[in-house]
Scaffold this active site. Structure first.
Site, PDB file in Angstrom:
ATOM      1  N   CYS A 120       0.819  -1.214   0.000  1.00  0.00           N
ATOM      2  CA  CYS A 120       0.000   0.000   0.000  1.00  0.00           C
ATOM      3  C   CYS A 120       0.848   1.257   0.000  1.00  0.00           C
ATOM      4  O   CYS A 120       1.867   1.322   0.686  1.00  0.00           O
ATOM      5  CB  CYS A 120      -0.845   0.072   1.265  1.00  0.00           C
ATOM      6  SG  CYS A 120      -1.953  -1.285   1.459  1.00  0.00           S
ATOM      7  N   ARG A 175     -12.289   0.422  -6.869  1.00  0.00           N
ATOM      8  CA  ARG A 175     -11.883   0.369  -5.454  1.00  0.00           C
ATOM      9  C   ARG A 175     -11.228   1.678  -5.025  1.00  0.00           C
ATOM     10  O   ARG A 175     -11.336   2.112  -3.895  1.00  0.00           O
ATOM     11  CB  ARG A 175     -10.911  -0.805  -5.251  1.00  0.00           C
ATOM     12  CG  ARG A 175     -10.624  -1.123  -3.798  1.00  0.00           C
ATOM     13  CD  ARG A 175      -9.696  -2.323  -3.673  1.00  0.00           C
ATOM     14  NE  ARG A 175      -9.813  -2.954  -2.355  1.00  0.00           N
ATOM     15  CZ  ARG A 175      -9.059  -2.629  -1.329  1.00  0.00           C
ATOM     16  NH1 ARG A 175      -8.140  -1.713  -1.445  1.00  0.00           N
ATOM     17  NH2 ARG A 175      -9.216  -3.234  -0.151  1.00  0.00           N
TER      18      ARG A 175
HETATM   19  P1  XMP Z   1      -0.786  -7.238   3.269  1.00  0.00           P
HETATM   20  O1  XMP Z   1      -0.005  -6.426   4.253  1.00  0.00           O
HETATM   21  O2  XMP Z   1      -1.341  -8.477   3.880  1.00  0.00           O
HETATM   22  O3  XMP Z   1      -2.034  -6.307   2.892  1.00  0.00           O
HETATM   23  O4  XMP Z   1      -0.001  -7.499   2.047  1.00  0.00           O
HETATM   24  C1  XMP Z   1      -3.110  -6.757   2.131  1.00  0.00           C
HETATM   25  C2  XMP Z   1      -4.223  -5.719   2.137  1.00  0.00           C
HETATM   26  O5  XMP Z   1      -3.781  -4.479   1.542  1.00  0.00           O
HETATM   27  C3  XMP Z   1      -4.908  -3.785   0.994  1.00  0.00           C
HETATM   28  N1  XMP Z   1      -4.554  -3.394  -0.360  1.00  0.00           N
HETATM   29  C4  XMP Z   1      -4.158  -2.166  -0.707  1.00  0.00           C
HETATM   30  N2  XMP Z   1      -4.083  -1.019   0.013  1.00  0.00           N
HETATM   31  N3  XMP Z   1      -3.251   0.096  -1.888  1.00  0.00           N
HETATM   32  C5  XMP Z   1      -3.637   0.126  -0.580  1.00  0.00           C
HETATM   33  O6  XMP Z   1      -3.557   1.177   0.052  1.00  0.00           O
HETATM   34  C6  XMP Z   1      -3.303  -1.008  -2.678  1.00  0.00           C
HETATM   35  O7  XMP Z   1      -2.938  -0.999  -3.849  1.00  0.00           O
HETATM   36  C7  XMP Z   1      -3.790  -2.192  -2.052  1.00  0.00           C
HETATM   37  N4  XMP Z   1      -4.013  -3.445  -2.514  1.00  0.00           N
HETATM   38  C8  XMP Z   1      -4.466  -4.153  -1.455  1.00  0.00           C
HETATM   39  C9  XMP Z   1      -6.083  -4.734   1.028  1.00  0.00           C
HETATM   40  O8  XMP Z   1      -6.929  -4.328   2.062  1.00  0.00           O
HETATM   41  C10 XMP Z   1      -5.422  -6.081   1.291  1.00  0.00           C
HETATM   42  O9  XMP Z   1      -6.277  -6.996   1.919  1.00  0.00           O
END
Ligand code: XMP
Length: 505
Positions: free
Chosen positions: A320, A418
């Site tokens: 993120c 999203r």
């Molecule tokens: P982890 O830390 O497990 O996080 O790799 C997975 C979660 O990150 C969110 N997610 C995003 N958040 N930009 C964001 O700010 C993104 O591009 C993005 N893609 C995923 C999502 O909630 C996921 O479950």
């Protein structure tokens, strides 16, 4: 979870002080206090909930991301007692068919088997097989009254020299079948004894009412279904992501018996999410999880709108950049605590989404108040995650990317929605995530074994026999940078990384 009255917990004092200092913390800022324990890690009960009506046998959920959860991950997670949320970066029909694959995985009994008519030619059958992309080769053969008259299998097709002949000319007529009331165990025994891979089930008029397929039945018989996360009809529990006003998709998912849907947005405390949530709760009987949020006031609004579960996490994810690009968000531990405190009053489970780096972060997230933990990066390197294994620098990798990354948004409307950019041109996209690689980790169950047992150990140290006790007993200490350094291996050259500890380089 019934609606709950306020109760004072050991961690409340800790977080009160943190709030008084106008601070917010995340996993690496704290550790759980160890306490008196009579609990052995292998005795702890990991049952929990994803939402009001969706149970979990382990409190772990895979993220709705296009490099994490499709049907393979959904099946793998549910077999381990958890749950996968199938992402929405695909057409509704495709997502619904992936849900169906999870739902039918344990279907020893197929109640609407694909049959062929006795006067159909081999050419016609093969064409149908190709058009419908059937991966199986055995078909019951029926007459004009749907009565079973034979069976065609791979051998019959392989040894057939002329595709214009009819099914009845090459089918096997000595079919072993069984009556309607035949259960799974009995069917298994019949198939073993007769060495048949398919067992047609017929009524008293020989009309076909279903089939058992040996491959599926033996998979159920050989494993331990007690640990699977299944619904009342014995099927694996499946969840899927939808967008705002995504009702056509919702209906297709419901038709395939999805158990819960997640309104999957980067910011759920909005008019459009709340209206979508209310509309679904008014018209459909299905659990709806809304996300993501990171403030208690947001939880309150979503609870009032009818959410059955709420997902917490704005910017903690490993891919993120939301907090950096938009400057918003709360460090995840404090977000989970604040949101859980409010959700507790409404009897709604919280799922802590994002930011898990090691298994030790899982008991910390639950200790802060979550009922489950959603992971993306921790699962993305597994065989069950979508995508091929890549060779680079002498190692094997898998692609892991943010749903708000340029790549995901360029390719898919679901990702643009999203991040509220559905009408943006490709050149005008504002990324809130990055694209990267994760070391290939092999099979999901090996990786999950470590996460589950890391959680069990944490619970043993706290003295918590179940998930609720972990939430109730957990207390935290703030650690310094030096404390964090001390927590990791130090002053040593690691010559062998254990399977549950590695620093991604
Ligand atoms: P982890 O830390 O497990 O996080 O790799 C997975 C979660 O990150 C969110 N997610 C995003 N958040 N930009 C964001 O700010 C993104 O591009 C993005 N893609 C995923 C999502 O909630 C996921 O479950």
């Amino acid at each position: 979870m019934p609606k709950n009255k306020k109760k004072e917990l050991p961690k409340d004092k800790f977080f009160k002080k943190v709030e008084e200092m106008k601070m917010a913390l995340t996993f690496d800022d704290v550790r759980l206090k160890s306490g008196y324990s009579e609990i052995m890690p292998d005795q702890v009960d990991l049952n929990s909930k994803f939402s009001k009506n969706i149970p979990l046998k382990i409190p772990l959920v895979s993220a709705a991301m296009d490099t994490v959860t499709e049907h393979q991950m959904g099946i793998g997670m549910a077999l381990l007692g958890g749950l996968g949320v199938i992402h929405k970066n695909m057409a509704p029909e495709e997502q619904a068919s992936k849900v169906a694959k999870v739902k039918y995985y344990l279907n020893g009994f197929i109640d609407k088997p694909i049959c062929v008519r006795q006067n159909q030619t081999v050419a016609e059958i093969l064409r149908m097989k190709e058009e419908k992309e059937f991966s199986f080769n055995t078909f019951p053969v029926v007459d004009g009254n749907n009565r079973l008259v034979g069976i065609i299998s791979r051998n019959d097709f392989d040894f057939c020299q002329e595709n214009s002949v009819q099914a009845k000319e090459i089918m096997s007529k000595s079919v072993i079948s069984a009556p309607k009331e035949t259960g799974l165990k009995k069917a298994y025994q019949i198939m073993i004894d007769s060495k048949k891979k398919v067992l047609p089930i017929i009524d008293k008029d020989r009309k076909i009412v279903g089939i058992y397929v040996f491959r599926d039945v033996s998979r159920i018989m050989m494993k331990n279904p007690a640990g699977y996360n299944t619904d009342k009809s014995g099927q694996l529990i499946a969840a899927a992501a939808i967008g705002v006003n995504d009702f056509e998709r919702l209906e297709m998912l419901i038709e395939k018996k999805v158990n819960a849907v997640v309104i999957d947005t980067a910011h759920a405390d909005t008019k459009s999410v709340i209206e979508t949530l209310k509309e679904i709760k008014k018209n459909y009987k299905i659990d709806v999880i809304a996300g993501n949020v990171s403030e208690a006031t947001s939880v309150k609004r979503l609870a009032k709108a009818g959410a059955d579960g709420i997902k917490v996490g704005q910017g903690p994810g490993s891919i993120c950049t939301t907090r950096i690009v938009a400057g918003i968000g709360s460090p995840q531990l404090s977000a989970v605590y604040k949101c859980s405190k409010e959700a507790f009053k409404h009897g709604i489970p919280i799922c802590a989404d994002g930011g898990i780096k090691f298994s030790g972060d899982i008991p910390i997230a639950i200790g802060a108040g979550a009922s489950s933990v959603m992971m993306g990066g921790m699962l993305s390197g597994t065989k069950e995650a979508p995508g091929d294994v890549i060779f680079r620098d002498g190692r094997q990798w898998k692609i892991y990317r943010g749903m708000g990354s340029i790549g995901a948004m360029e390719e898919h409307k679901g990702s643009r929605e999203r991040y509220l950019q559905s009408s943006s041109a490709k050149k005008e996209l504002v990324a809130e995530g990055v694209e990267g690689l994760k070391p290939y980790k092999g099979e999901l169950n090996k990786v999950m074994f470590q996460y589950i047992n890391g959680l069990r150990r944490g619970m043993g140290y706290v003295g918590a026999g179940n998930i609720e006790e972990l939430r109730d007993k957990a207390d935290f200490i703030r650690i310094s940078g030096a404390g964090k350094d001390e927590s990791h291996p130090h002053n040593v050259i690691i010559t062998r990384e254990p399977p549950n500890y590695s620093i991604d380089r």
